[in-house]
Design an enzyme around this catalytic site. Structure first.
Site, short mmCIF file in Angstrom:
data_model
loop_
_atom_site.label_atom_id
_atom_site.label_comp_id
_atom_site.label_asym_id
_atom_site.label_seq_id
_atom_site.Cartn_x
_atom_site.Cartn_y
_atom_site.Cartn_z
N ARG A 50 0.85 -1.21 0.00
CA ARG A 50 0.00 0.00 0.00
C ARG A 50 0.88 1.25 0.00
NH1 ARG A 50 -1.95 1.94 4.58
NH2 ARG A 50 -2.60 -0.06 5.45
N TYR A 102 -14.35 17.14 -16.97
CA TYR A 102 -14.79 15.74 -16.97
C TYR A 102 -15.96 15.59 -15.98
CZ TYR A 102 -14.64 10.73 -16.12
OH TYR A 102 -14.98 9.41 -15.98
N ASP A 176 -5.53 18.90 -15.23
CA ASP A 176 -5.84 17.53 -15.68
C ASP A 176 -5.40 17.44 -17.13
OD1 ASP A 176 -7.00 15.23 -16.70
OD2 ASP A 176 -8.77 15.36 -15.40
N LYS A 201 -6.60 6.25 -19.84
CA LYS A 201 -6.80 6.77 -21.19
C LYS A 201 -5.51 6.60 -22.01
CE LYS A 201 -10.69 7.75 -19.24
NZ LYS A 201 -11.04 9.05 -18.66
C1 LIG Z 1 -11.59 9.56 -17.45
C2 LIG Z 1 -11.15 10.85 -16.92
C3 LIG Z 1 -10.97 11.05 -15.55
C4 LIG Z 1 -11.27 9.97 -14.53
O1 LIG Z 1 -10.38 8.91 -14.66
P1 LIG Z 1 -10.76 7.37 -14.29
O2 LIG Z 1 -9.51 6.67 -14.59
O3 LIG Z 1 -11.92 7.00 -15.17
O4 LIG Z 1 -11.16 7.36 -12.86
C5 LIG Z 1 -10.54 12.30 -15.13
N1 LIG Z 1 -10.30 13.29 -16.00
C6 LIG Z 1 -10.48 13.13 -17.33
C7 LIG Z 1 -10.21 14.28 -18.24
C8 LIG Z 1 -10.92 11.91 -17.84
O5 LIG Z 1 -11.10 11.76 -19.14
#
Ligand SMILES: *Cc1c(COP(=O)(O)O)cnc(C)c1O
Length: 384
Positions: A50, A102, A176, A201
């Site tokens: 962890r 998002y 982000d 992603k």
């Molecule tokens: C998908 C996404 C998230 C969240 O990520 P997860 O891996 O699905 O929890 C946050 N920000 C953006 C821009 C995203 O496309």
């Protein structure tokens, strides 16, 4: 010597630092929950997974190198990363966001962070005016949280200008960077303090693993977040860490190919009469085109477009076969998403309306297929 970005995808900042001494080219998966000690006060550097695990650590080194950060922390999802990040703030703290985020981030802020006493204001960054953020800065303001380009409307905001404002007021600038990936954009180099990624992603790239990252620009931030990741317990598992490490090896190739395909699809969409709007920062008439050119090395593989009717939007989603109708983005497979019922379903209606996210808006995450096949399919579903 600093490696180029494609080399960093394979080795991070170097090949010597790995804990494994076998010479394995593929970094081993340390599938262990705990680590033995030789005696009191003697540790191999690992105690319990962890806290840290060698596979996760290797992944974190690579991601830190890709983003030119001091450190990166790997979480079990993008949302787990953002949730841990929110633990830096206290009741009464104020955060300014852009309004087109998002959907999951909006849901977290509205339903969890607000309950914990954090206050939010948002700015319409479609206007591309960083000064709008500065107007909202108050005594309790602690951070600015943005995406650029935004999801799903592809608005672009000037990271460097926002960093100036953040520095002037002692705020954290959080970016982000999921949509561009570190291959095309490095917010820390432009003055951001923390970079967020949904590793699910582009970093993972194969639509097979959920992961998230926080990349930090200072040791101080890194220490605070390392305390949080071990305390809230949302670190990424060893096998998933390995899958993301493997995905990153081809990040450069996937992004280059995806962008080429996206450009060709955009050209096709622009000449299609039933398409009423195309949002892609690579288009010279996109309001954020010049800023994007200045701060990014590419325009990315995400394309949002509007069609003439809701009925046509539904027909497209029903008829596509090669292009898959699915939530998510950033994988080798081209996906088409309907933000209004999928990624942004929990966003308040008035916010969606203000951002232009209507029932005629579709979002494409362009993959690495033969683009002719993608265009042929779209021609068919639009016209048969
Ligand atoms: C998908 C996404 C998230 C969240 O990520 P997860 O891996 O699905 O929890 C946050 N920000 C953006 C821009 C995203 O496309």
């Amino acid at each position: 010597m600093e490696y180029g970005i494609s080399t960093k995808c394979l080795y991070g900042n170097g090949t010597e630092e790995t804990v494994d001494r076998s010479g394995a080219i593929s970094f081993p998966i340390y599938q262990t929950a705990t680590f033995a000690h030789r005696g009191v006060g003697e540790s191999t550097g690992y105690d319990y997974s962890r806290l840290q695990n060698p596979t996760r650590e290797q992944l974190e080194k690579v991601v830190a190198a890709l983003e030119s950060g001091v450190d990166a922390l790997a979480f079990s999802s993008g949302m787990a990363a953002i949730t841990a990040l929110m633990e830096l703030f206290h009741p009464g703290d104020h955060i300014i966001t852009d309004c087109d985020l998002y959907g999951g981030s909006i849901r977290l802020f509205d339903n969890v962070s607000k309950k914990n006493g954090i206050l939010f204001n948002s700015v319409d960054c479609a206007k591309c005016a960083p000064e709008e953020f500065e107007k909202l800065v108050g005594e309790n303001t602690k951070a600015i949280f943005i995406e650029t380009p935004t999801n799903p409307m592809m608005n672009v905001i000037d990271i460097e200008k926002l960093a100036e404002i953040s520095k002037r007021h002692g705020l954290l600038l959080i970016v982000d960077n999921t949509f561009m990936s570190p291959y095309f954009q490095n917010p820390i180099k432009l003055g951001a303090d923390v970079v967020v990624h949904s590793g699910t992603k582009y970093l993972g790239g194969h639509n097979d693993t959920i992961a998230g990252f926080l990349v930090t620009s200072t040791n101080e931030l890194s220490e605070k977040l390392r305390f949080l990741i071990k305390t809230v317990g949302s670190g990424l598992a060893p096998f998933d860490s390995w899958l993301i490490l493997r995905g990153i090896k081809t990040l450069a190739l996937r992004m280059d190919r995806g962008e080429k395909n996206a450009e060709k699809l955009v050209s096709w969409l622009c000449q299609e009469k039933k398409v009423t709007k195309v949002c892609y920062p690579g288009l010279v008439n996109h309001p954020g085109h010049e800023v994007c050119k200045k701060q990014s090395r590419g325009f990315g593989c995400m394309v949002t477009f509007e069609v003439e009717s809701k009925e046509l939007a539904h027909k497209i989603l029903k008829d596509v076969r090669l292009i898959r109708f699915a939530e998510s983005l950033g994988g080798v497979e081209t996906l088409i998403t309907y933000p209004i019922t999928q990624t942004h379903a929990d966003v308040p209606k008035e916010v969606l309306a203000a951002n232009g996210v209507t029932d005629r808006i579709l979002r494409l995450s362009v993959g690495i297929e033969d683009v002719e096949d993608l265009i042929k399919e779209l021609e068919q579903v639009f016209h048969e």
